[in-house]
Design a protein around this motif. Structure first.
Motif, short mmCIF file in Angstrom:
data_model
loop_
_atom_site.label_atom_id
_atom_site.label_comp_id
_atom_site.label_asym_id
_atom_site.label_seq_id
_atom_site.Cartn_x
_atom_site.Cartn_y
_atom_site.Cartn_z
N PHE A 397 0.82 -1.20 0.00
CA PHE A 397 0.00 0.00 0.00
C PHE A 397 0.86 1.26 0.00
N VAL A 398 0.35 2.31 -0.62
CA VAL A 398 1.15 3.53 -0.72
C VAL A 398 1.43 4.11 0.65
N THR A 399 0.43 4.07 1.55
CA THR A 399 0.64 4.59 2.90
C THR A 399 0.36 3.49 3.92
N ILE A 400 1.37 3.17 4.71
CA ILE A 400 1.27 2.21 5.81
C ILE A 400 1.65 3.00 7.06
N GLU A 401 0.67 3.27 7.91
CA GLU A 401 0.88 4.32 8.91
C GLU A 401 0.55 3.92 10.34
N ASP A 402 0.41 2.61 10.60
CA ASP A 402 0.03 2.19 11.95
C ASP A 402 0.89 0.99 12.35
N ILE A 403 1.54 1.10 13.51
CA ILE A 403 2.30 -0.04 14.03
C ILE A 403 2.20 -0.04 15.55
N LEU A 404 2.03 -1.25 16.12
CA LEU A 404 1.89 -1.39 17.57
C LEU A 404 2.46 -2.73 17.99
N PRO A 405 3.39 -2.75 18.94
CA PRO A 405 3.85 -4.04 19.47
C PRO A 405 2.73 -4.72 20.26
N ILE A 406 2.46 -5.97 19.92
CA ILE A 406 1.47 -6.75 20.66
C ILE A 406 2.15 -7.46 21.83
N ASP A 407 3.31 -8.01 21.57
CA ASP A 407 4.19 -8.52 22.61
C ASP A 407 5.61 -8.33 22.09
N ASN A 408 6.60 -8.90 22.76
CA ASN A 408 7.98 -8.57 22.38
C ASN A 408 8.44 -9.21 21.08
N GLN A 409 7.58 -10.03 20.44
CA GLN A 409 7.95 -10.57 19.14
C GLN A 409 6.85 -10.46 18.10
N LEU A 411 4.11 -7.80 16.00
CA LEU A 411 3.71 -6.44 15.65
C LEU A 411 2.37 -6.45 14.94
N LEU A 412 1.51 -5.50 15.30
CA LEU A 412 0.31 -5.22 14.53
C LEU A 412 0.63 -4.08 13.57
N VAL A 413 0.34 -4.27 12.29
CA VAL A 413 0.58 -3.25 11.27
C VAL A 413 -0.70 -3.06 10.47
N ILE A 414 -1.04 -1.79 10.17
CA ILE A 414 -2.27 -1.45 9.47
C ILE A 414 -1.96 -0.44 8.38
N ASN A 415 -2.61 -0.59 7.23
CA ASN A 415 -2.45 0.39 6.16
C ASN A 415 -3.46 1.52 6.30
N ASP A 416 -3.09 2.69 5.79
CA ASP A 416 -4.03 3.79 5.60
C ASP A 416 -4.52 3.67 4.16
N GLU A 434 -6.35 -3.40 5.97
CA GLU A 434 -5.87 -4.72 6.38
C GLU A 434 -5.08 -4.58 7.68
N LEU A 435 -5.44 -5.39 8.65
CA LEU A 435 -4.72 -5.45 9.93
C LEU A 435 -3.96 -6.76 9.94
N ILE A 436 -2.64 -6.69 10.01
CA ILE A 436 -1.84 -7.91 9.97
C ILE A 436 -0.99 -8.04 11.22
N LEU A 437 -0.69 -9.28 11.58
CA LEU A 437 0.22 -9.59 12.68
C LEU A 437 1.49 -10.18 12.09
N ILE A 438 2.62 -9.65 12.50
CA ILE A 438 3.91 -10.12 12.02
C ILE A 438 4.73 -10.62 13.20
N LYS A 439 5.24 -11.84 13.06
CA LYS A 439 6.11 -12.42 14.07
C LYS A 439 7.56 -12.10 13.73
#
Length: 480
Positions: A397-409, A411-416, A434-439
């Motif tokens: 996505f052209v703009t990806i503007e949201d990131i939040l650690p869920i735990d120490n490994q 990440l929640l990432v969301i596009n604008d 799209e809300l994705i979880l990345i390990k």
């Protein structure tokens, strides 16, 4: 046996019964996609008619009668209960001129990574709702008259609505006027943080300003301008072309204000990060991070320099890991899956970095470490649906503007999704959110005080990769 959170598994009792025994000795082996939930682009909440100053695009017809688009999201915070989140819409349709009828809000949502859906929830309790209603959003206003420049609510008609075909213009909605509701014609909010007293601080791009509101959304002091601490050029303040108090020539490009703003884990400082270099700065790859003291409500004068991988790139968010380390999303200005031949100029650079402001190189730039390539995320379990090709998930996505650690490994990432304009997933179709979880392949030094709405103690040992519960739950997600 502790119950697994609904964030991942809902009522999946098998994983609950078997999971933690299997996960205790689990070791992460690689970065991996471990969750995906999708919110339809065509999602609305009650409100005054919006989209009156934009054109229909990508099959979406405007205006939106008696409703407000819920998206796109430019920031995320933990929500009222585990598994829920607060997601903030930005100024609306992309510019000050076309967004005076877009209300400034954030919404409470719950992504269900079992079904792949995203649900509205009550802002206070976190309980699921049937639709987005006033119970699910937080509305900003200036009822106390603290903003020191005219706002849309002060006008009879929307600015820019007087045309040759409509010489009388479009009247400002009565609800906006009576409630002195803030709109995308007043501020471009791109980041927000909740502090210990229950109030919120927002980072704006038009000023750029810091904006402070109470727990009910009312502005409680005048927007705070950014001093030109490095003395680049002759202006005492940093001002964009959209700054309502601009004198002379702007020394910051349009839409280059506070794209990212972090709260340190001690809860004492904000770190407001510009999206673009100052116009007089000869180092075009330098972005400034400005330290703000919450006790005195003043900038400390301390700045940190972040080096972009290219002067043509931008940042999407800044989030604290601890008092010294932060996560940064860095991106190019392109969109589209490189694996899809329908995109002739696809996305090429979307990444997440870790920085350490306590470690600065000889040129004055903070230490920077690559964590995730968002265009190449392994997805061995096939949970990425139409975003995965040959076992690799892309977030193009052209703009990806949201990131939040869920735990120490994790990440929640969301596009604008820049509704209704961006088309990064499917040509001709407006992007969903799209809300994705990345390990991650190694743990972050996440401070305990940086707990999200999903406490680490209740995650599946940090949301392990090919765990039994993950395979059962995530394989059930829809493919599109």
């Amino acid at each position: 046996m502790r119950k697994l959170p609904r964030l991942l598994f809902g009522g999946l009792s098998i994983a609950c019964a078997l999971g933690l025994q299997l996960f205790a000795s689990y070791q992460a082996i690689a970065v991996e996609l471990v969750g995906r939930a999708v919110l339809s682009a065509n999602t609305f909440a009650p409100g005054p008619t919006s989209g009156q100053l934009i054109s229909s695009s990508n099959g979406i017809t405007v205006p939106f009668i008696n409703k407000q688009p819920v998206q796109g999201f430019s920031a995320v915070l933990p929500g009222p209960k585990p598994g829920t989140f607060l997601v903030m819409s930005d100024n609306g349709f992309g510019s000050k001129g076309n967004s005076p009828d877009f209300l400034l809000r954030f919404y409470a949502v719950e992504p269900d990574f079992v079904t792949g859906q995203v649900f509205p929830v009550n802002l206070k309790t976190g309980e699921r709702l049937d639709s987005f209603t006033s119970e699910s959003f937080f509305q900003l206003n200036d009822k106390a008259g603290k903003i020191n420049f005219p706002i849309v609510a002060d006008r009879a008609v929307y600015p820019g609505s007087i045309t040759a075909t409509n010489p009388n213009g479009i009247p400002v909605a009565p609800a906006i006027k009576s409630g002195r509701l803030l709109t995308g014609g007043d501020l471009d909010l791109e980041s927000f943080r909740r502090v210990s007293d229950g109030t919120y601080w927002f980072g704006d791009e038009f000023g750029p300003f810091l904006v402070h509101v109470d727990a009910n959304g009312q502005v409680i002091e005048s927007p705070i301008s950014l001093p030109n601490f490095l003395g680049l050029g002759d202006k005492p303040l940093v001002q964009s072309p959209d700054n309502p108090n601009l004198t002379g020539t702007a020394n910051l490009g349009g839409s280059r204000g506070f794209e990212g703003m972090a709260l340190n884990t001690s809860g004492t400082k904000l770190y407001a990060m510009l999206e673009g270099a100052l116009v007089p700065d000869e180092q075009r790859d330098r972005l400034l991070i400005n330290q703000f003291d919450l006790a005195t409500k003043q900038y400390t004068g301390k700045t940190f320099s972040y080096r972009l991988e290219s002067p043509s790139y931008f940042i999407g968010d800044l989030t604290a890991i601890n008092d010294n380390e932060f996560l940064v999303i860095e991106r190019d200005g392109k969109q589209g899956d490189p694996n899809n031949s329908a995109f002739t100029d696809p996305a090429q650079f979307k990444r997440i970095y870790k920085i350490d402001i306590s470690k600065v190189d000889s040129a004055g730039f903070v230490q920077k470490e690559l964590l995730v390539n968002l265009l190449n995320i392994p997805d061995p379990n096939g949970i990425g649906g139409n975003g995965t090709t040959n076992g690799r998930f892309t977030f193009p996505f052209v703009t990806i503007e949201d990131i939040l650690p869920i735990d120490n490994q994790t990440l929640l990432v969301i596009n604008d999704n820049n509704f209704p304009f961006s088309v990064g997933r499917t040509p001709g179709q407006p992007d969903n959110t799209e809300l994705i979880l990345i390990k991650l392949d190694k743990p972050l030094a996440l401070a305990n005080s940086n707990a999200t709405s999903v406490p680490e103690s209740s995650t599946v040992a940090g949301l392990g990769l090919a765990t039994l519960g993950m395979l059962i739950a995530l394989k059930r997600q829809p493919k599109a």
